[in-house]
Design a protein around this motif. Structure first.
Motif, PDB file in Angstrom:
ATOM      1  N   CYS A  17      -3.579   2.301  16.185  1.00 38.66           N
ATOM      2  CA  CYS A  17      -2.845   2.006  14.949  1.00 38.66           C
ATOM      3  C   CYS A  17      -2.729   3.237  14.046  1.00 38.66           C
ATOM      4  N   ALA A  18      -1.514   3.558  13.634  1.00 38.40           N
ATOM      5  CA  ALA A  18      -1.269   4.710  12.770  1.00 38.40           C
ATOM      6  C   ALA A  18      -1.507   4.393  11.303  1.00 38.40           C
ATOM      7  N   ASN A  19      -1.613   3.103  10.976  1.00 41.61           N
ATOM      8  CA  ASN A  19      -1.863   2.689   9.592  1.00 41.61           C
ATOM      9  C   ASN A  19      -3.075   1.761   9.536  1.00 41.61           C
ATOM     10  N   PRO A  20      -4.265   2.265   9.858  1.00 45.63           N
ATOM     11  CA  PRO A  20      -5.431   1.375   9.867  1.00 45.63           C
ATOM     12  C   PRO A  20      -5.741   0.785   8.501  1.00 45.63           C
ATOM     13  N   GLU A  21      -5.281   1.441   7.443  1.00 42.12           N
ATOM     14  CA  GLU A  21      -5.491   0.922   6.093  1.00 42.12           C
ATOM     15  C   GLU A  21      -4.637  -0.306   5.822  1.00 42.12           C
ATOM     16  N   SER A  22      -3.731  -0.600   6.734  1.00 43.60           N
ATOM     17  CA  SER A  22      -2.846  -1.760   6.560  1.00 43.60           C
ATOM     18  C   SER A  22      -3.428  -3.037   7.144  1.00 43.60           C
ATOM     19  N   GLN A  23      -4.487  -2.943   7.919  1.00 39.74           N
ATOM     20  CA  GLN A  23      -4.927  -4.090   8.703  1.00 39.74           C
ATOM     21  C   GLN A  23      -5.510  -5.214   7.852  1.00 39.74           C
ATOM     22  N   LEU A  24      -6.355  -4.870   6.886  1.00 34.42           N
ATOM     23  CA  LEU A  24      -6.925  -5.890   6.012  1.00 34.42           C
ATOM     24  C   LEU A  24      -5.959  -6.203   4.879  1.00 34.42           C
ATOM     25  N   SER A  25      -5.940  -7.435   4.441  1.00 35.25           N
ATOM     26  CA  SER A  25      -4.998  -7.859   3.398  1.00 35.25           C
ATOM     27  C   SER A  25      -5.396  -7.387   2.005  1.00 35.25           C
ATOM     28  N   GLU A  26      -6.688  -7.145   1.800  1.00 38.53           N
ATOM     29  CA  GLU A  26      -7.153  -6.810   0.464  1.00 38.53           C
ATOM     30  C   GLU A  26      -7.146  -5.299   0.207  1.00 38.53           C
ATOM     31  N   VAL A  27      -7.353  -4.939  -1.041  1.00 37.54           N
ATOM     32  CA  VAL A  27      -7.466  -3.545  -1.440  1.00 37.54           C
ATOM     33  C   VAL A  27      -8.651  -2.914  -0.721  1.00 37.54           C
ATOM     34  N   GLN A  28      -8.476  -1.662  -0.237  1.00 36.18           N
ATOM     35  CA  GLN A  28      -9.543  -0.960   0.464  1.00 36.18           C
ATOM     36  C   GLN A  28      -9.846   0.379  -0.193  1.00 36.18           C
ATOM     37  N   ILE A  29     -11.144   0.740  -0.189  1.00 38.07           N
ATOM     38  CA  ILE A  29     -11.587   2.019  -0.712  1.00 38.07           C
ATOM     39  C   ILE A  29     -11.655   3.037   0.427  1.00 38.07           C
TER      40      ILE A  29
ATOM     41  N   GLU B  84      -4.691   9.750  12.360  1.00 39.42           N
ATOM     42  CA  GLU B  84      -6.074  10.097  12.707  1.00 39.42           C
ATOM     43  C   GLU B  84      -6.981  10.253  11.486  1.00 39.42           C
ATOM     44  N   ASN B  85      -6.544  10.996  10.477  1.00 44.59           N
ATOM     45  CA  ASN B  85      -7.416  11.275   9.333  1.00 44.59           C
ATOM     46  C   ASN B  85      -7.753  10.020   8.541  1.00 44.59           C
ATOM     47  N   LYS B  86      -6.878   9.009   8.605  1.00 44.43           N
ATOM     48  CA  LYS B  86      -7.127   7.776   7.862  1.00 44.43           C
ATOM     49  C   LYS B  86      -8.380   7.066   8.364  1.00 44.43           C
ATOM     50  N   TYR B  87      -8.650   7.168   9.667  1.00 46.41           N
ATOM     51  CA  TYR B  87      -9.858   6.561  10.212  1.00 46.41           C
ATOM     52  C   TYR B  87     -11.101   7.214   9.621  1.00 46.41           C
ATOM     53  N   HIS B  88     -11.053   8.539   9.467  1.00 40.32           N
ATOM     54  CA  HIS B  88     -12.187   9.240   8.871  1.00 40.32           C
ATOM     55  C   HIS B  88     -12.407   8.765   7.437  1.00 40.32           C
ATOM     56  N   LEU B  89     -11.322   8.618   6.680  1.00 43.89           N
ATOM     57  CA  LEU B  89     -11.440   8.203   5.285  1.00 43.89           C
ATOM     58  C   LEU B  89     -11.950   6.771   5.162  1.00 43.89           C
ATOM     59  N   LEU B  90     -11.690   5.960   6.178  1.00 44.93           N
ATOM     60  CA  LEU B  90     -12.148   4.569   6.169  1.00 44.93           C
ATOM     61  C   LEU B  90     -13.541   4.421   6.796  1.00 44.93           C
TER      62      LEU B  90
ATOM     63  N   PHE C 245       0.804  -1.221   0.000  1.00 46.58           N
ATOM     64  CA  PHE C 245       0.000   0.000   0.000  1.00 46.58           C
ATOM     65  C   PHE C 245       0.840   1.276   0.000  1.00 46.58           C
ATOM     66  N   ASN C 246       2.152   1.141   0.126  1.00 45.45           N
ATOM     67  CA  ASN C 246       2.997   2.333   0.015  1.00 45.45           C
ATOM     68  C   ASN C 246       4.454   1.899  -0.084  1.00 45.45           C
ATOM     69  N   ILE C 247       5.224   2.651  -0.854  1.00 44.22           N
ATOM     70  CA  ILE C 247       6.681   2.511  -0.861  1.00 44.22           C
ATOM     71  C   ILE C 247       7.233   3.901  -0.587  1.00 44.22           C
ATOM     72  N   GLN C 248       7.766   4.066   0.590  1.00 40.08           N
ATOM     73  CA  GLN C 248       8.193   5.384   1.064  1.00 40.08           C
ATOM     74  C   GLN C 248       9.707   5.523   0.974  1.00 40.08           C
ATOM     75  N   LYS C 249      10.147   6.462   0.185  1.00 43.02           N
ATOM     76  CA  LYS C 249      11.576   6.700   0.032  1.00 43.02           C
ATOM     77  C   LYS C 249      12.093   7.669   1.103  1.00 43.02           C
ATOM     78  N   PHE C 250      13.403   7.642   1.284  1.00 42.01           N
ATOM     79  CA  PHE C 250      14.091   8.567   2.201  1.00 42.01           C
ATOM     80  C   PHE C 250      13.537   8.501   3.623  1.00 42.01           C
ATOM     81  N   SER C 251      13.225   7.294   4.080  1.00 45.31           N
ATOM     82  CA  SER C 251      12.812   7.088   5.462  1.00 45.31           C
ATOM     83  C   SER C 251      14.048   7.128   6.360  1.00 45.31           C
TER      84      SER C 251
END
Length: 299
Positions: free
Chosen positions: A37-49, A260-266, A8-14
């Protein structure tokens, strides 16, 4: 062995995910459900909207175009039934207001390696490399193995951020392949661990002990979370646990609000919405507990 995984992400210069300048590869899927959790979009294995209500035109294009009837209109916002969603992304492509986006994409190990190799000069100059994160990287073991095989061909330093909640056989197969294990230790008390993360900690402690006893390069890390493990009593209990498994160092990760904002988007509630972030200066007494126990403790 599959060379495909859901990324779900490839972050450079970490610079916070291991030594030097790194590329962090975030994989989807995690057996834990940490309330902070700071990455709630990471919890499920499948693609999420993801749905941004601020951009929504309320045209209901998604409701009418979804082949799986995963969308419905409730009052002034769209609701998504993620169990119905197949990840076809027709909703994202057709949304006129660009209110819909997605997290997660199937990539091959070659795809990811190609991106990582773009910064090989930075790894060499800084002593950096590639870090697998998530989610929990070990829930996609075949993909991780295929990726490690390719990275090692180029002598790239590899690390993984792991919850440690992995079966014995997968952990003992994968862990030795990494140059560094960034190993989360969230609580010494199994009951409290289960309350905050959804799982007990016996498997985690067993893997941590095995990694240390087998001479792997392990850095235990504690996400310090208010109301969960941030008391001095909690620090003493975790310090005792680390001493029992013969760890000699620990890194403290103060709680933050970056996710925080990721929870709103989910469309999910966030238990820590109004909890203030912690900073190193807030944790001097907490850190001292570990130092007094003879552990190297740093931020």
């Amino acid at each position: 062995m599959s060379d495909k995984g859901i990324v779900f992400n490839i972050q450079k210069f970490s610079i916070h995910d291991g030594p030097g300048i790194r590329t962090t590869v975030f994989l989807k899927g995690c057996p834990l459900r940490c309330k902070w959790c700071a990455n709630p979009e990471s919890q499920l294995s499948e693609v999420q909207i993801l749905y941004d209500q601020k951009k929504c035109l309320h045209c209901q294009t998604c409701v009418h175009s979804c082949p799986n009837q995963a969308f419905s209109l409730k009052e002034d916002h769209i609701q998504i039934d993620h169990d119905r969603c197949s990840g076809c992304l027709s909703c994202v492509r057709n949304c006129p207001g660009e209110a819909l986006s997605y997290e997660g994409e199937e990539k091959t190990a070659d795809d990811v390696t190609e991106v990582c190799l773009q910064d090989v000069d930075f790894y060499e100059e800084s002593g950096g490399g590639v870090t697998i994160s998530g989610g929990e990287g070990m829930v996609q073991p075949d993909f991780v193995k295929a990726l490690l095989f390719r990275l090692k061909k180029h002598n790239i330093h590899t690390a993984i951020e792991t919850t440690g909640y992995v079966s014995d056989d997968i952990f003992q197969d994968l862990a030795p392949e990494f140059d560094l294990l960034l190993f989360d230790v969230k609580h010494y008390d199994s009951r409290k661990h289960q309350k905050g993360t959804g799982v007990c900690n016996e498997q985690i402690i067993r893997n941590l002990k095995w990694a240390v006893q087998n001479g792997l390069n392990v850095l235990p890390r504690i996400p310090v979370i208010p109301g969960f493990n941030a008391s001095l009593e909690d620090a003493a209990g975790i310090a005792e646990l680390l001493k029992e498994v013969n760890a000699d160092q620990v890194q403290l990760l103060p709680f933050h609000q970056f996710g925080e904002n990721k929870y709103h988007l989910l469309g999910r509630s966030y238990d820590y919405e109004h909890v203030e972030a912690l900073h190193p200066e807030d944790l001097s007494d907490y850190q001292k507990v570990f130092l007094d126990a003879g552990l190297k403790c740093f931020f």
